[in-house]
Design a protein around this motif. Structure first.
Motif, PDB file in Angstrom:
ATOM      1  N   ASN A   1      41.821  35.536  30.555  1.00 34.51           N
ATOM      2  CA  ASN A   1      41.323  36.553  31.486  1.00 34.51           C
ATOM      3  C   ASN A   1      41.911  37.936  31.231  1.00 34.51           C
ATOM      4  O   ASN A   1      42.000  38.756  32.134  1.00 34.51           O
ATOM      5  CB  ASN A   1      41.589  36.147  32.936  1.00 34.51           C
TER       6      ASN A   1
ATOM      7  N   PHE B   1      42.988  40.598  37.066  1.00 33.35           N
ATOM      8  CA  PHE B   1      42.576  39.256  37.464  1.00 33.35           C
ATOM      9  C   PHE B   1      43.689  38.261  37.139  1.00 33.35           C
ATOM     10  O   PHE B   1      43.874  37.276  37.823  1.00 33.35           O
ATOM     11  CB  PHE B   1      41.286  38.856  36.751  1.00 33.35           C
TER      12      PHE B   1
ATOM     13  N   GLU C   1      35.440  37.488  41.778  1.00 34.68           N
ATOM     14  CA  GLU C   1      35.160  37.085  40.405  1.00 34.68           C
ATOM     15  C   GLU C   1      34.629  35.663  40.351  1.00 34.68           C
ATOM     16  O   GLU C   1      33.737  35.343  39.571  1.00 34.68           O
ATOM     17  CB  GLU C   1      36.443  37.196  39.577  1.00 34.68           C
TER      18      GLU C   1
ATOM     19  N   TRP D   1      43.634  42.210  41.629  1.00 33.17           N
ATOM     20  CA  TRP D   1      42.193  42.449  41.722  1.00 33.17           C
ATOM     21  C   TRP D   1      41.835  43.922  41.892  1.00 33.17           C
ATOM     22  O   TRP D   1      40.799  44.264  42.438  1.00 33.17           O
ATOM     23  CB  TRP D   1      41.578  41.637  42.863  1.00 33.17           C
TER      24      TRP D   1
END
Length: 853
Positions: free
Chosen positions: A835, A772, A241, A795
């Motif tokens: 996020n 994330f 990311e 992830w």
């Protein structure tokens, strides 16, 4: 007689799925240590943990220098599982008040293995080993011995690879540190760069791990921790990311800009030094000591209270050894330097007469609060004897009293040895509360003693000790010992800015074996930090009631931290504290008080315990059937550092139709930190009903080697008779999870007629959500017990598995033991503040024990 299957009906709406387990072990018990590792000869048995405190084993040792320390390790390589002791390289001799600590770094191909060392601690008077801390890796690969190795990329290449992924506009706050080391990954050692990078756009001390051969960015972890955990805090970043953020600036130009800035600072400092003839002098300041709420005993005070309500809370205190240059008094001393390191930019305050008279809400007031309390704490540490070679934080610490990027929080950065305190709109300034100031200094203390204070339970212990360090001082202040002394941060917490706060008196918390405790982790209804601060604080208060000076307690806790490395657990740290108490005060109550506090919260076991029995004579796969005769092997473990003699054992059963024969000698003797076995015989009658429990009770009567008092250690073990039948009940809500933290997503599952049994209890979960930044997922039982899921995958786009097993830890559901499962179970999902990504809860379910056949 074979058991007959009896099934309990399930709810009509639930999916019916019956599974049989093909192994049976004691209920709610951890895995047995293999018997072939158990020895009755204490001297031959390796330690059960990384920390070896076997005093009888160390009796005849004589260590005078690093050579004799190294020879000691070579002589006992098998005990410490040192497969290649020649790879240990002496790194330093670290002195403490009462000991010398010889540190040896493990190497591989002549490079250090990251955070892998073994430390031999020796009593400074007798030269006898008092403990060994072993965090070396058992090497699972062998040196290449001349084989062709892949080329290693240069340090500058690794740094450039990282820098190009930083946000545009990033500025280096300090020069990055890069280390070429071996790190363990999936059972192999991998050559990597560990790079610490601090910028203005990504607050915090971030450690990047880069493959030294390919340049691949493997992981990104934040090493520092805030005073309390905000919803948007991120401990890890996804390398894939991060690569989306392209930084057009080169690393070389960013480093040049930093070097230019540092040169300008040096030039100005040199000009001032040449022109002014700098001198140390003293000043004064108006302060809170410790905070206005405590000093005035007014819990209702807030930032909205009139300024005159705070008048009586100000006290004058000396500012010692500040700097006088050209008639200007500056808050720069031998132990504290007030600087402007982080945004918002605020020039450190100065005066022309050495007297600071600012009030709360003013930056000058926050500056002197930080200077005074940190300077005083360092001088207190020195008064305990930690000076010069044994000094702790024996150098100036950099402090920004209006930093932390303007958030309501505080941070310690071990990389720069710097503290930053936030000033946020609508909240008290963090540097206006001595608790917060000393809490952050607690982190500096840890890293000064042990730069490898990472891994294991160091997150929770670091926070718990930091709370303790502030609370210990608080007891010496006006009203500090009587007005909410259990609170961490009376002024800055327990309000809308930090509603939860933390307490130092959570002696009701219990340590769960097998769990790793991170900083600020919510565990049930308490924080992981509180699990550690409670026994420290409880011991301090109890010892003070016995007439023991606070200084003695603080001194032995600091001494205990020397001679340790990375990955320390709570049990190991507790053993180190008890051992230091014995070493410093062999005739005092110190060790006993600490030991009892740790035992009460299950951090330490009692002096004598009984491990889980191993059964023999069952029908394959440990299936217990009526009419059988069983053998049992029980491990009696001496957890103390002293021999225990005249142990009397008694094994019995309260289950009808069960008889137990004790085939043991009249008394047992178990050496220090060793074990022996007892072997009772168990007989079940033919009419013992399936589905019932075989209950065993074991009593160990002995004289405690520490207190010399008679004690009885009682243990209960429960076994299911018959082959277990488990049932899975689940629901498929297909519930959308919005990308916002303002809404808690809840799903319910109704269960009737089942049994909660922690051994067979599982939570099944199928979610689709990018992790994330991990959401908080909590299971709530019908009676209100709340258990948070841990060890969720990072992830990945889905969580599809079971806890324990795929995530969580083995004994995570033990708190449900004894509860009725009948009613509504709830699954709560709360997104992080930043996020957050939209997701879907496809299904979830619970497996419980139904019966046995």
């Amino acid at each position: 007689m074979k058991c007959i299957l009896f099934r309990i009906s399930q709810e009509s709406h639930a999916k019916k799925s019956t599974h049989k387990l093909f192994s049976l072990a004691p209920l709610f018990l951890v895995a047995l240590i293999p018997l072939n590792l158990v020895s009755l000869i204490a001297h031959a048995a390796p330690p059960n943990t990384k920390l070896d405190t076997h005093q009888e084993f160390f009796t005849h040792t004589n260590i005078t220098d690093e050579t004799s320390a190294h020879n000691f390790l070579i002589s006992h390589a098998q005990r410490y599982q040192l497969t290649a002791p020649e790879t240990l390289k002496f790194s330093e001799q670290q002195p403490s008040l009462y000991s010398r600590h010889y540190r040896f770094q493990q190497t591989y191909n002549d490079l250090p293995v990251d955070r892998a060392e073994i430390i031999v601690s020796v009593d400074a008077k007798t030269n006898t080993v008092i403990r060994v801390y072993n965090n070396t890796q058992i090497l699972l690969a062998t040196p290449s011995n001349g084989a062709v190795k892949p080329p290693v990329i240069g340090t500058q290449v690794a740094l450039q690879n990282i820098w190009q992924h930083q946000l545009a506009g990033s500025v280096l706050r300090s020069k990055p540190r890069a280390r070429l080391v071996y790190a363990e990954a999936s059972g192999q050692l991998r050559l990597v760069y560990r790079i610490n990078l601090i910028t203005n756009r990504q607050p915090g001390n971030w450690e990047y791990t880069v493959d030294a051969h390919s340049g691949e960015l493997l992981s990104i972890e934040r090493l520092d921790t805030p005073a309390f955990m905000p919803d948007d805090f991120q401990r890890q970043l996804n390398p894939a990311e991060l690569k989306k953020n392209h930084n057009p600036q080169s690393y070389q130009s960013a480093l040049a800009a930093l070097n230019n800035k540092n040169q300008q600072r040096k030039k100005i400092a040199a000009e001032n030094s040449t022109a002014t003839n700098e001198a140390r002098t003293n000043g004064t300041a108006l302060l809170f000591d410790p905070d206005p709420i405590t000093a005035l005993q007014k819990i209702e005070l807030s930032i909205n209270s009139p300024l005159e309500d705070f008048t009586a809370a100000y006290v004058e205190r000396p500012l010692r050894d500040i700097t006088l240059a050209e008639g200007i008094y500056q808050l720069r001393g031998p132990w504290v330097t007030i600087e402007d390191n982080e945004s918002p930019e605020t020039v450190p305050s100065t005066t022309t007469d050495g007297n600071w008279r600012a009030k709360r809400n003013e930056s000058a007031f926050q500056d002197v609060m930080a200077y005074f309390h940190l300077d005083q704490s360092q001088r207190y540490i020195q008064s305990l004897g930690f000076t010069q070679a044994t000094g702790i934080q024996y150098a100036p610490i950099s402090v920004d009293a209006q930093g932390a990027f303007g958030v309501h929080n505080a941070f310690y950065n071990s990389f720069d040895n710097a503290i930053s305190f936030g000033v946020a709109t609508g909240c008290p300034a963090m540097a206006e509360d001595a608790d917060v100031i000393l809490h952050e200094y607690g982190h500096a203390i840890h890293f000064s003693i042990n730069p490898g204070w990472y891994g294991g339970d160091t997150g929770a212990m670091g926070e718990g000790f930091a709370d303790y360090w502030s609370a210990s001082y608080n007891l010496t202040t006006t009203n500090g010992a009587i007005f909410y002394p259990e609170r961490m941060g009376n002024w800055i917490a327990f309000n809308s800015c930090w509603p939860d706060g933390r307490l130092l008196t959570r002696t009701d918390t219990r340590h769960l074996k097998g769990k790793t405790y991170q900083a600020h982790e919510k565990v049930g209804d308490h924080y992981s930090d509180e699990l550690w601060s409670a026994p420290l604080y409880n011991s301090l208060r109890e010892l003070m009631k016995k007439g023991i000076a606070r200084e003695e307690v603080d001194r032995l806790i600091l001494e205990a931290h020397f001679g340790l490395g990375s990955d320390v657990t709570m049990e190991e740290m507790a053993k180190a504290i008890v051992l230091s108490a014995q070493q410093l005060h062999p005739q005092g109550p110190h060790a006993d008080v600490f030991r009892r506090s740790f035992i009460a919260q299950d951090i330490l076991p009692g002096s004598l315990t009984l491990d889980n029995p191993q059964l023999f004579g069952t029908q394959g796969n440990d299936i217990i059937q009526p009419g059988t005769n069983l053998g049992a092997q029980m491990l009696v473990r001496n957890n103390s550092a002293l021999k225990i003699t005249d142990i009397k054992t008694e094994i019995s059963s309260t289950t009808p139709g069960i008889t137990v024969d004790n085939n043991e000698p009249a008394t047992l003797v178990v050496d220090a930190e060793s074990s022996t076995t007892i072997n009772p015989r168990i007989t079940l009658t033919a009419n013992t009903p399936c589905g019932s429990a075989l209950e065993l009770q074991a009593k160990l009567n002995y004289i405690d080697p520490y207190t010399l008092q008679q004690k009885t250690s009682t243990h209960s073990f429960n076994y299911l008779i018959g082959q277990p039948v488990v049932t899975r009940t689940e629901t498929k809500p297909n519930l959308k999870i919005p990308a916002t933290s303002s809404e808690i997503v809840t799903s319910e599952l109704a269960i009737q007629g089942l049994q909660v049994n922690a051994k067979y209890f599982k939570l099944h979960l199928d979610m689709r959500i990018p992790l994330f930044s991990t959401p908080t997922i909590i299971l709530q039982s019908p009676t209100g017990t709340r258990i948070a899921l841990t060890s969720l995958p990072f992830w990945e786009s889905q969580i599809n598995g079971s806890a324990p097993g795929d995530f969580g830890f083995n004994e995570m559901f033990v708190p449900l033991n004894g509860e009725t499962p009948n009613g509504i179970w709830k699954l709560e999902i709360k997104q992080p503040s930043s996020n957050a990504a939209a997701g879907l809860l496809k299904s979830w379910g619970i497996t419980t024990l139904t019966n046995a056949d």
